[in-house]
Design an enzyme around this catalytic site. Sequence first.
Site, PDB file in Angstrom:
ATOM      1  N   LYS A 273      98.292  19.142 129.756  1.00 50.64           N
ATOM      2  CA  LYS A 273      98.093  17.743 130.167  1.00 50.64           C
ATOM      3  C   LYS A 273      96.804  17.518 130.950  1.00 50.64           C
ATOM      4  CE  LYS A 273     102.927  16.393 130.037  1.00 50.64           C
ATOM      5  NZ  LYS A 273     104.029  15.707 130.726  1.00 50.64           N
TER       6      LYS A 273
ATOM      7  N   ASP B 281     103.824   9.283 131.287  1.00 52.93           N
ATOM      8  CA  ASP B 281     104.871  10.045 131.976  1.00 52.93           C
ATOM      9  C   ASP B 281     105.478   9.280 133.148  1.00 52.93           C
ATOM     10  OD1 ASP B 281     105.135  12.434 130.522  1.00 52.93           O
ATOM     11  OD2 ASP B 281     103.392  13.328 131.501  1.00 52.93           O
TER      12      ASP B 281
END
Length: 272
Positions: free
Chosen positions: A77, A114
């Site tokens: 990420k 997220d």
Amino acid sequence: MVAPALAVNGSTKIMGVIGDPIAQVMTPTTINPIFAARGANIVCVPLHIDARELDTAWAGLKALRNLIGFGITLPHKQAALALCDSLDPLAKRVGAVNLVRREADGTFRGYQFDGKGFVRGLKAQGHTLSGSHCLMVGAGGAAIAIAFALAEEGAASLTIANRTRTKAEELADAVNRAMGRSFARAGDPRPTPGEIIINATSLGLSASDPLPIDASLVDETMLVAEVIAKPEVTPLLQAAHARGARVHSGIHMIRGQVDLIAAHIAEVQTDS
């Protein structure tokens, strides 16, 4: 009503999900029925990419002309940030990417869902974040996004516990600067009564992993939440439930963002 299965053909666009490991990802299971229900000729598949091979794999992903984008999970990420051609402002602020979309001009742009997904998942299950006190274990990609989302949702405070304390301190400082208030601080993974406890680490993917917190400190006043979606009930959630705490599976974070991601990916679908 179950959405009809999508027939894969030569015009099907591919959405990948990259990570290492990859067997735990639930995105394909949850997003493919959404694509089918929308009538979008897109199929989502997992792609196992080792962290040491991300640069090489990235070039290959760009060469796949029917690849419309890909989700990103651990450990890519933050590393993906520098590889994107451009970044959505939220992804840039968070410093982590969990979705890359091929834009109309062919470039790869990084996005971040997220935090939104985690908050939406909690609220969908009836949990209130405004005014809450939170303890989060972890300071990586998902944790960074969640920290900002908690602050924006009006949580009262956040203690960040991380194996490398300097990372927790840096994250707390970044969130406080962005929010203009003293919201987050680095601390120890010791829950206190009434807190929302968040495991934002990979501990729990394997049954042999140690628990991210001392379960004996958990009580019935707490809510214990995961970012791990598979297994849906991690050892931490099992231990917390046994102590009388409310528990919240990571699958709700996936469900909280998957419709947003599906709509975002489908926006640039073209028939060829």
